[in-house]
Design a protein around this motif. Structure first.
Motif, PDB file in Angstrom:
ATOM      1  N   SER A   3      25.926  34.876 -58.440  1.00  0.00           N
ATOM      2  CA  SER A   3      25.998  33.435 -58.669  1.00  0.00           C
ATOM      3  C   SER A   3      24.670  32.761 -58.340  1.00  0.00           C
ATOM      4  O   SER A   3      24.028  33.085 -57.342  1.00  0.00           O
ATOM      5  CB  SER A   3      27.114  32.814 -57.823  1.00  0.00           C
TER       6      SER A   3
ATOM      7  N   ALA B 183      23.572  25.738 -57.821  1.00  0.00           N
ATOM      8  CA  ALA B 183      24.031  24.675 -58.713  1.00  0.00           C
ATOM      9  C   ALA B 183      22.962  23.608 -58.905  1.00  0.00           C
ATOM     10  O   ALA B 183      22.996  22.866 -59.891  1.00  0.00           O
ATOM     11  CB  ALA B 183      25.299  24.033 -58.159  1.00  0.00           C
TER      12      ALA B 183
ATOM     13  N   ASN C  76      24.997  28.321 -62.947  1.00  0.00           N
ATOM     14  CA  ASN C  76      25.487  27.016 -62.523  1.00  0.00           C
ATOM     15  C   ASN C  76      24.490  25.905 -62.824  1.00  0.00           C
ATOM     16  O   ASN C  76      24.697  24.754 -62.421  1.00  0.00           O
ATOM     17  CB  ASN C  76      25.802  27.054 -61.022  1.00  0.00           C
TER      18      ASN C  76
ATOM     19  N   THR D  62      25.291  29.388 -53.785  1.00  0.00           N
ATOM     20  CA  THR D  62      25.375  28.389 -54.848  1.00  0.00           C
ATOM     21  C   THR D  62      25.057  26.985 -54.365  1.00  0.00           C
ATOM     22  O   THR D  62      24.919  26.072 -55.186  1.00  0.00           O
ATOM     23  CB  THR D  62      26.781  28.385 -55.487  1.00  0.00           C
TER      24      THR D  62
ATOM     25  N   GLY E  83      29.349  28.641 -64.982  1.00  0.00           N
ATOM     26  CA  GLY E  83      30.020  28.168 -63.786  1.00  0.00           C
ATOM     27  C   GLY E  83      30.548  26.751 -63.941  1.00  0.00           C
ATOM     28  O   GLY E  83      30.241  26.052 -64.917  1.00  0.00           O
TER      29      GLY E  83
ATOM     30  N   THR F 129      29.787  23.966 -62.654  1.00  0.00           N
ATOM     31  CA  THR F 129      28.853  22.840 -62.618  1.00  0.00           C
ATOM     32  C   THR F 129      27.977  22.762 -63.865  1.00  0.00           C
ATOM     33  O   THR F 129      27.051  21.943 -63.921  1.00  0.00           O
ATOM     34  CB  THR F 129      27.954  22.925 -61.369  1.00  0.00           C
TER      35      THR F 129
END
Length: 292
Positions: A71, A74, A99, A41, A117, A119
């Motif tokens: 995931s 970000a 994210n 991430t 997520g 973010t």
């Protein structure tokens, strides 16, 4: 009687060697966890495990009874990073933790359920309801979104007749505060970002940053800045239950993670809140994130 909250192991925020990472997750397969998040991430340069490795690990954990969520980064800045995202979505076997809004778009196009997520920056019920229509199944509020905002947002969703997704809160770990195109670890070590030598692998729980007075303040983790304290919402479990929280997220750490998971497993089945073993999360209470 309401079912006990689920326990989730959040994505690994740090850069660990390949064998250490694999050993950690294979041990975690035997922990009392319901959900495991897998993937990078923070920084796309961290390639001890590639996309195929994460997918293979995901299938191992899913075969053992865990719900696995892949995931995404970000901060997506390059075509190559979009390519990794597209391969995760194209696999289609697992939900994705989005994210970044590009991950939301990829999941919506593919019809893949996703987790929002921390973010993703969802601050009102209109945005949340729109994302539910796009395939959102679980929401992880941002670190600064405490009980008041979540209570108001959830109330507005239900009052408007919208379907509320599962609610997951960060119950344990160093809070991910910010991301930047600049690598803070490289800067701290006085090396160029493009020639960093992957030095963050030397700091399995991040690089500590103290104030001039010597007080622990932040953790530097590549392009990510974290809070210096390991926050703990264990004592707040009664109000989390009352708020309708479905999932407790525990972020991986270099040592003692199994004991933390077992601590929360006992707590979620107990009528009384556990003692605090980490730091108080001021954000949750609408206060400064750490004691002044």
């Amino acid at each position: 009687m309401r079912a006990s909250m689920k326990l989730a192991l959040g994505p690994l925020q740090y850069f660990w060697p390949r064998e250490r990472t694999l050993a950690f997750y294979r041990e975690a397969a035997g922990w009392p966890l319901d959900i495991v998040y897998l993937g990078e991430t923070v920084c796309s340069k961290r390639r001890e495990l590639g996309t195929a490795d994460w997918l293979e690990l995901a299938r191992e954990l899913a075969a053992g009874g865990k719900q696995v969520v892949l995931s995404s980064l970000a901060l997506i800045e390059a075509e190559s990073e979009l390519g990794v995202l597209e391969r995760l979505v194209a696999d289609g076997q697992f939900w994705l933790e989005a994210n970044d809004l590009s991950a939301v778009q990829a999941c919506r196009t593919a019809g893949l359920p996703f987790v929002a997520g921390p973010t993703l920056n969802i601050y009102n019920h209109h945005a949340l309801a729109m994302l539910v229509q796009d395939g959102l199944r679980r929401w992880v509020p941002g670190v600064e979104q405490g009980r008041t905002l979540i209570t108001e947002l959830r109330g507005a969703m239900l009052a408007g007749g919208a379907s509320m997704p599962e609610l997951e809160v960060i119950a344990w770990g160093r809070l991910p505060l910010s991301f930047s195109a600049r690598c803070f670890t490289a800067r701290a070590l006085d090396v160029p970002k493009d020639q960093c030598g992957f030095r963050c692998i030397d700091y399995p729980d991040g690089l500590p940053l103290a104030t001039r007075e010597g007080r622990s303040f932040l953790r530097i983790n590549g392009i990510q800045v974290q809070g210096g304290e390991v926050t703990d919402l264990g004592p707040e479990l009664p109000e989390l239950r009352a708020l309708g929280v479905d999932v407790l997220r525990i972020y991986p750490q270099a040592t003692g993670c199994r004991e933390v998971v077992e601590h929360f497993d006992l707590a979620r089945h107990s009528p009384t809140p556990p003692p605090r073993i980490g730091a108080r999360n001021g954000y949750w209470h609408g206060e400064p994130g750490m004691e002044p």
